[in-house]
Enzyme design. Sequence first.
Site, PDB file in Angstrom:
ATOM      1  N   HIS A  30     -10.412  63.329  87.853  1.00 58.16           N
ATOM      2  CA  HIS A  30      -9.567  63.158  86.989  1.00 58.16           C
ATOM      3  C   HIS A  30      -8.996  61.747  87.070  1.00 58.16           C
ATOM      4  CE1 HIS A  30      -6.142  63.165  84.506  1.00 58.16           C
ATOM      5  NE2 HIS A  30      -5.167  63.241  85.503  1.00 58.16           N
ATOM      6  N   ASN A  80      -4.744  57.348  81.623  1.00 53.35           N
ATOM      7  CA  ASN A  80      -4.696  58.845  81.990  1.00 53.35           C
ATOM      8  C   ASN A  80      -4.685  59.567  80.730  1.00 53.35           C
ATOM      9  OD1 ASN A  80      -3.984  61.458  82.838  1.00 53.35           O
ATOM     10  ND2 ASN A  80      -2.398  61.032  84.323  1.00 53.35           N
ATOM     11  N   CYS A 130      -4.079  68.274  83.472  1.00 49.80           N
ATOM     12  CA  CYS A 130      -5.402  67.408  83.989  1.00 49.80           C
ATOM     13  C   CYS A 130      -6.506  68.420  84.406  1.00 49.80           C
ATOM     14  CB  CYS A 130      -4.765  66.478  84.721  1.00 49.80           C
ATOM     15  SG  CYS A 130      -3.610  65.417  84.147  1.00 49.80           S
TER      16      CYS A 130
END
Length: 343
Positions: A268, A299, A122
Amino acid sequence: MSKIKARKGAPYARILGVGGYRPVRVVPNDVILEKIDSSDEWIRSRSGIETRHWANDEETVAAMSIEAAGKAIADAGITAEQIGAVVVSTVSHFSQTPAIATEIADKLGTNKAAAFDISAGCAGFGYGLTLAKGMIVEGSAEYVLVIGVERLSDLTDLEDRATAFLFGDGAGAVVVGPSEEPHIGPTVWGSEGDKSETIKQTVPWNEFRLGDVSNLPLDSEGNVKFPAITQEGQAVFRWAVFEMAKVAQQALDAAGITANDLDVFIPHQANVRIIDSMVKTLKLPEHVTVARDVRTTGNTSAASIPLAMERLLATGEAKSGDTALVIGFGAGLVYAASVVTLP
């Protein structure tokens, strides 16, 4: 005495264009609930996620990247032939070699651009942005294409109550080019490998290949599960909330600005609770626009920051020239944060 000649690039670098691609299929929480014992209310309260996008067979890692990259190149006002390097951050390209970046560079029509993949989870977009900045200042490329792309639906255990609802697919891309003024601040990045077990792949590829099912996880029908991403949710949450706010503040300090100077915050897109906690810890003023793209995109790991950036600009919630703090964090555990000027 060294006679090596140094090549000098641009004084600074900046993001010139951004593009994104979200798969056509939108998956609501109801679909996730078909295989886990939970509720829409629980998923929303724990993560903020309402929907996510899942790719079909044609929406490959390469295909999504090419769509996002084409938009970023057009937005930057350059041609693919001017791209000197293609950096792709992904953990969901399943061919060990060659790098998917080489296929993307070719299909975009670059002139034999340098091309490579990075695996930083990420935080991958931040890592790629830092590499791009270095290439431009060093002079090894005039324009660098940075892509974050994931098909995390391929790495999701739909029977895992802790993670089944989290992940989505998509691609985000930016073009980084020369600038006469600094528009990408110093990167604050690092890793905490002692915590690497908190986010990991359930089964290494070599163990899955051997075919011995005795130690492999099985699904509800007794079939061997494909390797998936698993995490220790509470440990990751605590780390993200407490440690990443410190890193974000360090990035502000390194850029020589304060929270009051910010226009936009693009963390993020892991979890709305994490995002809201960071906003509170950083004491961001009310005028700062905060990306919460996770609500409808899920996500998407390396793709999440450029996708969120693209949406904020497309909707008018952010505008060209805004000062933004971006921070990525995840598996490794790795992180990268910097202050940038939006394209």
